[in-house]
Motif scaffolding. Structure first.
Motif, PDB file in Angstrom:
ATOM      1  N   LYS A  11       0.725  -1.104   0.023  1.00  0.00           N
ATOM      2  CA  LYS A  11       0.073   0.094  -0.133  1.00  0.00           C
ATOM      3  C   LYS A  11       0.880   1.290  -0.148  1.00  0.00           C
ATOM      4  O   LYS A  11       1.707   1.415   0.968  1.00  0.00           O
ATOM      5  CB  LYS A  11      -0.750  -0.083   1.307  1.00  0.00           C
ATOM      6  N   CYS A  70      12.003   6.979  -3.023  1.00  0.00           N
ATOM      7  CA  CYS A  70      10.853   6.203  -2.486  1.00  0.00           C
ATOM      8  C   CYS A  70       9.605   6.658  -2.464  1.00  0.00           C
ATOM      9  O   CYS A  70       8.423   6.451  -3.280  1.00  0.00           O
ATOM     10  CB  CYS A  70      11.121   5.093  -1.326  1.00  0.00           C
ATOM     11  N   ALA A  71       9.610   7.886  -1.871  1.00  0.00           N
ATOM     12  CA  ALA A  71       8.045   8.430  -1.470  1.00  0.00           C
ATOM     13  C   ALA A  71       7.491   9.442  -2.783  1.00  0.00           C
ATOM     14  O   ALA A  71       6.465   9.783  -2.713  1.00  0.00           O
ATOM     15  CB  ALA A  71       8.023   9.274  -0.284  1.00  0.00           C
ATOM     16  N   HIS A 128       5.373   6.049  -3.808  1.00  0.00           N
ATOM     17  CA  HIS A 128       4.885   5.458  -2.724  1.00  0.00           C
ATOM     18  C   HIS A 128       4.238   6.304  -1.749  1.00  0.00           C
ATOM     19  O   HIS A 128       4.901   7.099  -0.912  1.00  0.00           O
ATOM     20  CB  HIS A 128       5.911   4.615  -1.906  1.00  0.00           C
ATOM     21  N   ILE A 129       2.958   6.641  -2.015  1.00  0.00           N
ATOM     22  CA  ILE A 129       2.231   7.393  -1.118  1.00  0.00           C
ATOM     23  C   ILE A 129       1.754   7.124  -0.093  1.00  0.00           C
ATOM     24  O   ILE A 129       1.354   7.863   0.960  1.00  0.00           O
ATOM     25  CB  ILE A 129       0.816   8.163  -2.081  1.00  0.00           C
ATOM     26  N   GLY A 130       1.758   5.568   0.333  1.00  0.00           N
ATOM     27  CA  GLY A 130       1.673   4.998   1.607  1.00  0.00           C
ATOM     28  C   GLY A 130       0.037   4.903   1.942  1.00  0.00           C
ATOM     29  O   GLY A 130      -0.795   5.351   1.073  1.00  0.00           O
ATOM     30  N   ALA A 131      -0.236   4.375   3.110  1.00  0.00           N
ATOM     31  CA  ALA A 131      -1.652   4.124   3.534  1.00  0.00           C
ATOM     32  C   ALA A 131      -2.082   5.480   3.712  1.00  0.00           C
ATOM     33  O   ALA A 131      -3.578   5.898   3.552  1.00  0.00           O
ATOM     34  CB  ALA A 131      -1.544   3.269   4.736  1.00  0.00           C
ATOM     35  N   ARG A 132      -1.368   6.446   4.331  1.00  0.00           N
ATOM     36  CA  ARG A 132      -1.864   7.621   4.638  1.00  0.00           C
ATOM     37  C   ARG A 132      -2.476   8.597   3.284  1.00  0.00           C
ATOM     38  O   ARG A 132      -3.394   9.119   3.208  1.00  0.00           O
ATOM     39  CB  ARG A 132      -0.968   8.775   5.173  1.00  0.00           C
ATOM     40  N   GLY A 133      -1.483   8.535   2.145  1.00  0.00           N
ATOM     41  CA  GLY A 133      -1.829   9.267   0.844  1.00  0.00           C
ATOM     42  C   GLY A 133      -2.872   8.514   0.413  1.00  0.00           C
ATOM     43  O   GLY A 133      -3.817   9.072  -0.429  1.00  0.00           O
ATOM     44  N   VAL A 169       7.801   3.683   2.946  1.00  0.00           N
ATOM     45  CA  VAL A 169       6.943   4.074   2.250  1.00  0.00           C
ATOM     46  C   VAL A 169       5.639   3.981   2.842  1.00  0.00           C
ATOM     47  O   VAL A 169       4.604   3.909   2.069  1.00  0.00           O
ATOM     48  CB  VAL A 169       7.084   3.317   1.020  1.00  0.00           C
ATOM     49  N   ASP A 170       5.546   3.826   4.109  1.00  0.00           N
ATOM     50  CA  ASP A 170       4.008   3.833   4.759  1.00  0.00           C
ATOM     51  C   ASP A 170       3.228   2.736   4.285  1.00  0.00           C
ATOM     52  O   ASP A 170       2.066   3.060   4.044  1.00  0.00           O
ATOM     53  CB  ASP A 170       3.429   5.226   4.622  1.00  0.00           C
ATOM     54  N   GLU A 224       2.684   0.171   6.173  1.00  0.00           N
ATOM     55  CA  GLU A 224       1.850   0.247   7.450  1.00  0.00           C
ATOM     56  C   GLU A 224       1.565  -1.360   7.636  1.00  0.00           C
ATOM     57  O   GLU A 224       0.970  -1.900   8.530  1.00  0.00           O
ATOM     58  CB  GLU A 224       0.668   0.869   7.437  1.00  0.00           C
ATOM     59  N   THR A 276       7.914  13.557   0.199  1.00  0.00           N
ATOM     60  CA  THR A 276       7.195  13.337   1.405  1.00  0.00           C
ATOM     61  C   THR A 276       8.225  12.394   2.110  1.00  0.00           C
ATOM     62  O   THR A 276       8.875  11.557   1.491  1.00  0.00           O
ATOM     63  CB  THR A 276       6.082  12.462   0.837  1.00  0.00           C
ATOM     64  N   PHE A 312       8.226   9.831   5.350  1.00  0.00           N
ATOM     65  CA  PHE A 312       7.481   8.840   6.485  1.00  0.00           C
ATOM     66  C   PHE A 312       8.427   8.472   7.386  1.00  0.00           C
ATOM     67  O   PHE A 312       9.772   8.247   7.386  1.00  0.00           O
ATOM     68  CB  PHE A 312       6.979   7.651   5.635  1.00  0.00           C
TER      69      PHE A 312
END
Lengths: 143, 251
Positions: free
Chosen positions: A51, A116-117, A120-125, B79-80, B82, B117, B119
């Motif tokens: 995610k 990476c980010a 990759h927006i992550g679960a928050r994004g 990369v969040d 989680e 961003t 994390f």
């Protein structure tokens, strides 16, 4: 003397604001986003294997000048979510030149091993995007 | 009284004090003031044994514990996704309203008018000088003498939440079911005490962000990461002086 100074300053400021506003309008009007040329306007979101990763057609086509067949001709199928279903849709494969790695190799575009980010927006994004989406598509209940 | 003799004695008024003498006195006063205010808040003279001098990583061989459990977070790789949060929840039965570890997010402006961003995974820092332990009125939380883990005994907790306020890292929450504060224990209860060598979050991380180990062992990965040349190691909120054992790096 002081008053004249202030008035002239105000006039200059107003003129500047006008120029800036006009420039902004021009920019917005000159390049409309055409989905037939540049691909879907909505971001592509992958949730597997991790995610979550976002891909923007706009950045790659309109921004970087790529055509549809740059990627949709071996690297990615046109059907959305097709890559996600493949077992080799991993960072390892990308580092070896597969999928995004075909360009994101450090030469053509920034290497997949770095920043990476950026994708990759992550679960928050993901949560944020979903929220924005539902806000946009939901009937105007707040009015 | 022999006036003549008295007049020949050296004067004792302020004009006779050398500037060197004045400075010595002033320095003493400032040192005392600094010490009185905790030494870290305000010390106008250079503190000889300042702990920040060598960075946040303790000098080799000067670890208070063995194993000295430590976590190193390679921040830029996060990369969040989680998965760590999910693993922690199932391993330690963490309810939805609380967390033992979480991921924070921040933005950094870049040169071309864009941003990146970052994390930031956070958890209990298992400080060497834990402010939470200091304020607990019932000794429900303490620093384990062997491993350095900040432990928690729910049956002793009266739920006053003073430790929550004292923690500089927001690493504690009140668990309604237990009527007690809950926090990260480096998976001591769920895993380490049963022979596992790493925490659930570190085991679940797909990007190799969370490295857990014994800092007192120079062969461990945590030691290696914290002693890599040309890299920066930082801790969160060092000004608190809690001496945390969770380190951040991009090595």
């Amino acid at each position: 003397m002081k008053i004249i100074n202030i008035i002239s300053l105000a006039i200059v400021a107003l003129l500047c604001a006008g120029v800036v506003l006009a420039a902004e309008e021009k920019q917005g009007a000159a390049q409309p986003y055409d989905e037939n040329t540049y691909g879907p306007a909505a971001p592509i979101i992958w949730e597997k294997p991790v995610k979550a990763v976002v891909f923007s057609h706009k950045t790659h086509t309109m921004g970087a000048g790529l055509g549809c067949d740059s990627c949709h001709g071996g690297l990615f199928e046109q059907e959305s979510g097709a890559a996600e279903k493949k077992p080799d849709f991993t960072m390892d494969k990308i580092y070896k030149g597969g999928y995004c790695g075909a360009c994101h190799d450090g030469q053509t575009a920034f290497a997949a091993k770095t920043r990476c980010a950026a994708c990759h927006i992550g679960a928050r994004g993901l949560k944020r995007l979903r929220q924005a989406e539902s806000d946009r598509t939901a009937p105007a209940a707040s009015h | 009284m022999d006036i003549g003799k008295l007049q020949r004695l050296p004067s004792e008024d302020l004009s006779a004090i050398t500037s060197r003498e004045r400075r010595k006195f002033l320095r003493l006063g400032l040192t005392i003031t600094g010490l009185y205010l905790g030494g870290t808040v305000l010390s106008l003279v250079s503190a000889r044994r300042a702990e920040a001098a060598g960075g946040p990583v303790p000098a080799t061989g000067q670890y208070p514990y063995n194993p000295h459990y430590t976590m190193v977070l390679r921040e830029a790789r996060c990369v969040d996704c989680e998965r760590c949060k999910e693993a922690c929840k199932t391993t330690n039965h963490v309810p939805d309203y609380g967390y033992r570890t979480t991921i924070l997010e921040r933005r950094r402006d870049l040169a071309e008018g864009t941003y990146e961003t970052i994390f930031m995974p956070v958890l209990c820092n298992h400080c060497n000088r834990p402010p939470c332990v200091r304020v607990c009125p019932t000794t429900a939380t303490w620093k384990d003498k062997k491993t350095g883990i900040v432990m928690m005994k729910p049956s002793r907790c009266i739920g006053c939440k003073t430790c929550m306020t004292a923690c500089p890292y927001n690493a504690r929450y009140f668990q309604e079911e237990k009527r007690a504060i809950d926090k990260c224990d480096f998976c001591w209860q769920a895993r380490l005490s049963k022979g596992e060598t790493t925490t659930a979050c570190a085991a679940a991380c797909p990007a190799d962000v969370r490295i857990f180990g014994n800092l007192a062992d120079p062969k461990s990965r945590v030691y290696q990461l914290l002693h890599t040349p040309d890299t920066i190691v930082w801790v969160l909120r060092p000004e608190v002086g809690a001496l945390p054992n969770v380190f951040y790096t991009n090595a």
